[in-house]
Write a protein that holds these residues in place. Structure first.
Motif, PDB file in Angstrom:
ATOM      1  N   LEU A  80       0.843  -1.195   0.000  1.00 60.08           N
ATOM      2  CA  LEU A  80       0.000   0.000   0.000  1.00 60.08           C
ATOM      3  C   LEU A  80       0.878   1.246   0.000  1.00 60.08           C
ATOM      4  CD1 LEU A  80      -2.630  -0.942   2.754  1.00 60.08           C
ATOM      5  CD2 LEU A  80      -3.022  -0.898   0.282  1.00 60.08           C
ATOM      6  N   ALA A  81       0.649   2.128  -0.934  1.00 58.28           N
ATOM      7  CA  ALA A  81       1.312   3.427  -0.925  1.00 58.28           C
ATOM      8  C   ALA A  81       0.461   4.369  -0.084  1.00 58.28           C
ATOM      9  CB  ALA A  81       1.449   3.963  -2.351  1.00 58.28           C
ATOM     10  N   ASP A  82       0.963   4.739   1.090  1.00 62.94           N
ATOM     11  CA  ASP A  82       0.196   5.552   2.035  1.00 62.94           C
ATOM     12  C   ASP A  82       0.523   7.024   1.800  1.00 62.94           C
ATOM     13  OD1 ASP A  82      -1.374   6.413   4.074  1.00 62.94           O
ATOM     14  OD2 ASP A  82      -0.188   5.536   5.692  1.00 62.94           O
ATOM     15  N   VAL A  83      -0.137   7.600   0.805  1.00 59.30           N
ATOM     16  CA  VAL A  83       0.189   8.963   0.387  1.00 59.30           C
ATOM     17  C   VAL A  83      -0.211   9.982   1.441  1.00 59.30           C
ATOM     18  CG1 VAL A  83      -0.203  10.719  -1.380  1.00 59.30           C
ATOM     19  CG2 VAL A  83       0.001   8.315  -2.040  1.00 59.30           C
ATOM     20  N   LYS A  84      -1.383   9.807   2.036  1.00 57.07           N
ATOM     21  CA  LYS A  84      -1.888  10.812   2.983  1.00 57.07           C
ATOM     22  C   LYS A  84      -1.574  10.462   4.434  1.00 57.07           C
ATOM     23  CE  LYS A  84      -6.014  10.399   1.116  1.00 57.07           C
ATOM     24  NZ  LYS A  84      -5.725   9.684  -0.127  1.00 57.07           N
ATOM     25  N   GLY A  85      -0.961   9.314   4.689  1.00 54.78           N
ATOM     26  CA  GLY A  85      -0.593   8.949   6.052  1.00 54.78           C
ATOM     27  C   GLY A  85      -1.755   8.460   6.894  1.00 54.78           C
ATOM     28  N   ASP A  86      -2.817   7.930   6.249  1.00 54.04           N
ATOM     29  CA  ASP A  86      -3.987   7.516   7.031  1.00 54.04           C
ATOM     30  C   ASP A  86      -4.278   6.020   6.926  1.00 54.04           C
ATOM     31  OD1 ASP A  86      -4.697   7.612   4.389  1.00 54.04           O
ATOM     32  OD2 ASP A  86      -6.395   8.973   4.636  1.00 54.04           O
ATOM     33  N   LEU A  87      -3.307   5.233   6.470  1.00 57.29           N
ATOM     34  CA  LEU A  87      -3.525   3.799   6.339  1.00 57.29           C
ATOM     35  C   LEU A  87      -2.819   2.971   7.404  1.00 57.29           C
ATOM     36  CD1 LEU A  87      -3.361   3.274   2.467  1.00 57.29           C
ATOM     37  CD2 LEU A  87      -5.270   2.646   3.951  1.00 57.29           C
ATOM     38  N   SER A  88      -2.052   3.622   8.270  1.00 55.34           N
ATOM     39  CA  SER A  88      -1.286   2.868   9.267  1.00 55.34           C
ATOM     40  C   SER A  88      -2.184   2.107  10.238  1.00 55.34           C
ATOM     41  CB  SER A  88      -0.359   3.803  10.048  1.00 55.34           C
ATOM     42  OG  SER A  88      -1.096   4.810  10.723  1.00 55.34           O
ATOM     43  N   GLY A  89      -3.442   2.521  10.343  1.00 61.14           N
ATOM     44  CA  GLY A  89      -4.374   1.842  11.245  1.00 61.14           C
ATOM     45  C   GLY A  89      -4.649   0.400  10.875  1.00 61.14           C
ATOM     46  N   ILE A  90      -4.262  -0.020   9.672  1.00 59.73           N
ATOM     47  CA  ILE A  90      -4.482  -1.407   9.277  1.00 59.73           C
ATOM     48  C   ILE A  90      -3.701  -2.374  10.163  1.00 59.73           C
ATOM     49  CG2 ILE A  90      -2.603  -1.639   7.587  1.00 59.73           C
ATOM     50  CD1 ILE A  90      -4.634  -3.024   5.729  1.00 59.73           C
ATOM     51  N   SER A  91      -2.706  -1.860  10.868  1.00 61.48           N
ATOM     52  CA  SER A  91      -1.887  -2.709  11.742  1.00 61.48           C
ATOM     53  C   SER A  91      -2.511  -2.917  13.116  1.00 61.48           C
ATOM     54  CB  SER A  91      -0.498  -2.087  11.918  1.00 61.48           C
ATOM     55  OG  SER A  91      -0.590  -0.825  12.568  1.00 61.48           O
ATOM     56  N   ALA A  92      -3.631  -2.237  13.397  1.00 64.72           N
ATOM     57  CA  ALA A  92      -4.242  -2.310  14.732  1.00 64.72           C
ATOM     58  C   ALA A  92      -5.716  -2.695  14.617  1.00 64.72           C
ATOM     59  CB  ALA A  92      -4.112  -0.961  15.441  1.00 64.72           C
ATOM     60  N   PRO A  93      -6.257  -3.370  15.634  1.00 66.62           N
ATOM     61  CA  PRO A  93      -7.687  -3.712  15.605  1.00 66.62           C
ATOM     62  C   PRO A  93      -8.552  -2.463  15.584  1.00 66.62           C
ATOM     63  CG  PRO A  93      -6.523  -4.962  17.301  1.00 66.62           C
ATOM     64  CD  PRO A  93      -5.578  -3.906  16.828  1.00 66.62           C
ATOM     65  N   GLY A  94      -9.689  -2.553  14.892  1.00 64.90           N
ATOM     66  CA  GLY A  94     -10.621  -1.436  14.834  1.00 64.90           C
ATOM     67  C   GLY A  94     -11.356  -1.231  16.140  1.00 64.90           C
ATOM     68  N   GLU A  95     -12.028  -0.104  16.228  1.00 66.28           N
ATOM     69  CA  GLU A  95     -12.776   0.234  17.436  1.00 66.28           C
ATOM     70  C   GLU A  95     -14.274   0.111  17.164  1.00 66.28           C
ATOM     71  OE1 GLU A  95     -11.502   4.148  18.338  1.00 66.28           O
ATOM     72  OE2 GLU A  95      -9.544   3.522  19.146  1.00 66.28           O
ATOM     73  N   PRO A  96     -14.983  -0.672  17.957  1.00 75.39           N
ATOM     74  CA  PRO A  96     -16.434  -0.796  17.747  1.00 75.39           C
ATOM     75  C   PRO A  96     -17.134   0.529  18.031  1.00 75.39           C
ATOM     76  CG  PRO A  96     -15.767  -1.853  19.802  1.00 75.39           C
ATOM     77  CD  PRO A  96     -14.505  -1.460  19.104  1.00 75.39           C
ATOM     78  N   GLY A  97     -18.260   0.711  17.384  1.00 75.00           N
ATOM     79  CA  GLY A  97     -19.033   1.933  17.587  1.00 75.00           C
ATOM     80  C   GLY A  97     -20.377   1.806  16.898  1.00 75.00           C
ATOM     81  N   GLU A  98     -21.199   2.808  17.074  1.00 80.74           N
ATOM     82  CA  GLU A  98     -22.550   2.758  16.512  1.00 80.74           C
ATOM     83  C   GLU A  98     -22.533   2.724  14.987  1.00 80.74           C
ATOM     84  OE1 GLU A  98     -24.971   5.872  17.995  1.00 80.74           O
ATOM     85  OE2 GLU A  98     -24.825   5.255  20.108  1.00 80.74           O
ATOM     86  N   ARG A  99     -21.662   3.526  14.371  1.00 79.79           N
ATOM     87  CA  ARG A  99     -21.636   3.577  12.920  1.00 79.79           C
ATOM     88  C   ARG A  99     -21.163   2.253  12.333  1.00 79.79           C
ATOM     89  NH1 ARG A  99     -18.614   8.934  10.983  1.00 79.79           N
ATOM     90  NH2 ARG A  99     -19.271   8.047   8.979  1.00 79.79           N
ATOM     91  N   VAL A 100     -20.157   1.660  12.960  1.00 78.29           N
ATOM     92  CA  VAL A 100     -19.663   0.369  12.486  1.00 78.29           C
ATOM     93  C   VAL A 100     -20.743  -0.693  12.649  1.00 78.29           C
ATOM     94  CG1 VAL A 100     -18.005  -1.478  12.945  1.00 78.29           C
ATOM     95  CG2 VAL A 100     -17.235   0.903  12.903  1.00 78.29           C
TER      96      VAL A 100
END
Length: 522
Positions: A80-100
């Motif tokens: 993945l080319a992370d141009v905007k610096g917002d893809l690093s979260g793929i390395s961590a579990p997501g956070e549950p929430g109402e929208r998800v």
């Protein structure tokens, strides 16, 4: 059966596959999602390439994340080319929430948080990841000409310079090596070296040298050097069979788009050069996401575009899939676009006549369907897209307006300190972490010229007085012009020995691939 029911049934049948697949989401008909009509793409066709397009803010990044994390879970490495610096979260579990939770319920997703094994890279070490560098020799003249913004005549001359260096075994590791070779070939001493194959004009050499200096002044020197990155490291899997997600951090070099987009192409060209043919495997060996793809094609020469098209066409048989990510399909040349079998088209805007023209052109490239695509593509919400992919038999699937699943990984960047820790603990950091400046073309040419210069300044042997019966020969000997620097260098036994040694160290003359890139045997 109503028209809506018929559309749902058509999509359900068109996206029913027997083998493993990447789940994209659920079909949307008349504004409602139908979980019983899942939209997916077979794992075995992801080496047939794809396009993810859409206006800013429509969810392209999250689509990349959704596909990448599923590929990783099924043992496929991802780049993945992370141009905007917002893809690093793929390395961590997501956070549950109402929208998800709401999105998961709409599309029939059993959402559970989960991260992916990830490797962070930084181009030239500018950033927090493991440094990625290339030598000038490996990068080659075609790609370097794109970085330097040379015209076709100047690109041809640059190719001539590389040809000379390749034949002489002069390895070009960094920018100073290339400058040294150019300066040698344009000096009085070096012009003869290229005389038989066209020569190098002083004006063209000046343009190339000025472009190199500009690149260096703008921080470009950091990208070229050693240790050179081995693209085989992008094909890693973990001990439990997950594919490693390689993220190249580009946020720190966003002001150098021509450089980083061409560097991404070098990674692909190097993979193409090295990987063996595998035909049509049941899953790709690597899926490569090329974000901000329009930067690659802007201002590209005809030779460069031809090389891209051939690489995209041929790398499929080596098990590598490429997804171009951009705002509109018109950003990708038609010859490249025709090679892309999978489409995920997010919403487009139609605020201007040019936008409306682009919208009509995009709609015309989709198969016929019951949807009014001009309306759908302007009304689709964030996280929705129009999808058509290749089925298991290679035929296009029905067009499906799709509400996409939520990624299981974190949909936000991880803290920079966490990235630094991961990079520092990487098994690759000891290999690539510290730059090395070994002896290469600059040092070798400097040494050879110094040796020849010393010899030219050595006291001449006393002239032998010609015998009375051979005055003509004596005069001819006296009038013979003094050899130039090149003749002295190439005629000197010590210099000849050194040049032979240089050729032996690098191997036989370098062979170059479709893109002009070079790789020594690993």
């Amino acid at each position: 059966m109503t028209e809506q029911d018929d559309t749902v049934a058509t999509i359900t049948a068109g996206y029913t596959f027997t083998g493993p697949a990447v789940e994209l989401g659920a079909a949307v008909v008349a504004g409602s999602a139908y979980p019983q009509a899942p939209v997916r793409v077979p794992l075995g066709v992801l080496n047939r390439h794809g396009l993810v397009a859409g206006a800013t803010g429509t969810g392209k990044t999250k689509t990349l994340q959704l596909i990448a994390e599923q590929l990783s879970a099924q043992g496929v490495p991802v780049f993945l080319a992370d141009v905007k610096g917002d893809l690093s979260g793929i390395s961590a579990p997501g956070e549950p929430g109402e929208r998800v939770a709401a999105r998961a319920a709409e599309v029939g997703q059993d959402w559970q948080p989960g991260g992916c094994p990830a490797e962070f890279y930084a181009l030239g070490g500018i950033g927090t990841g493991v440094p990625i560098r290339a030598t000038i020799t490996d990068f080659g003249p075609t790609l370097l000409a794109k970085v330097l913004d040379l015209n076709e005549t100047q690109e041809s001359s640059l190719g001539l310079i590389f040809h000379f260096a390749d034949q002489r075994g002069l390895e070009l590791v960094d920018l100073k090596d290339l400058r040294a070779v150019i300066q040698f070939l344009t000096d009085d001493q070096g012009k003869a070296e290229l005389k038989g194959i066209g020569g190098l004009s002083a004006a063209t050499a000046g343009v190339i040298l000025r472009a190199l200096i500009t690149l260096e002044n703008n921080g470009g020197a950091a990208f070229f050097g050693e240790p050179a990155f081995d693209t085989a490291d992008l094909l890693r899997t973990t001990s439990d069979g997950q594919g490693v997600v390689s993220l190249l951090e580009l946020a720190a070099v966003q002001d150098k788009p021509q450089l980083f987009s061409t560097f991404l192409m070098w990674l692909l060209a190097d993979l193409f050069h090295d990987l063996p043919e595998v035909g049509d495997p049941d899953r790709p060996r690597l899926v490569f996401f090329f974000d901000e793809a329009h930067l690659l094609f802007t201002g590209a020469s005809k030779a460069f575009l031809t090389a891209i098209t051939q690489t995209v066409r041929l790398i499929r048989s080596k098990g590598v899939g490429i997804f171009f990510v951009t705002q509109t399909p018109r950003d990708v040349p038609a010859d490249v676009l025709s090679q892309l079998g999978n489409r995920v088209q997010h919403a487009l805007r139609a605020f201007t006549p040019e936008d409306a023209k682009a919208l009509k052109a995009t709609v015309s490239t989709f198969p016929r369907s019951s949807y009014d695509l001009e309306q759908v593509l302007t009304q689709a919400g964030t996280g929705e897209a129009v999808v058509t992919v290749l089925g298991e038999k290679g035929a296009p699937t029905p067009v499906a307006w799709t509400r996409l699943r939520a990624p299981r990984s974190l949909m936000a960047p991880i803290p920079e300190e966490a990235m630094r820790t991961l990079a520092a603990n990487s098994p690759l950091f000891p290999t690539y972490g510290t730059a090395v400046d070994r002896e290469s073309a600059f040092e070798k040419l400097t040494a050879a010229q110094a040796q020849a210069q010393d010899q030219s300044q050595a006291p001449a042997e006393p002239a032998k007085t010609p015998a009375p019966d051979e005055p003509a020969r004596g005069r001819a000997r006296e009038e013979k012009p003094k050899p130039g620097m090149v003749e002295q260098m190439m005629g000197n036994s010590a210099v000849k020995s050194m040049l032979r040694s240089m050729g032996t160290q690098i191997g036989r003359e370098i062979t170059r691939s479709l893109f002009g890139t070079a790789r020594r045997k690993r």
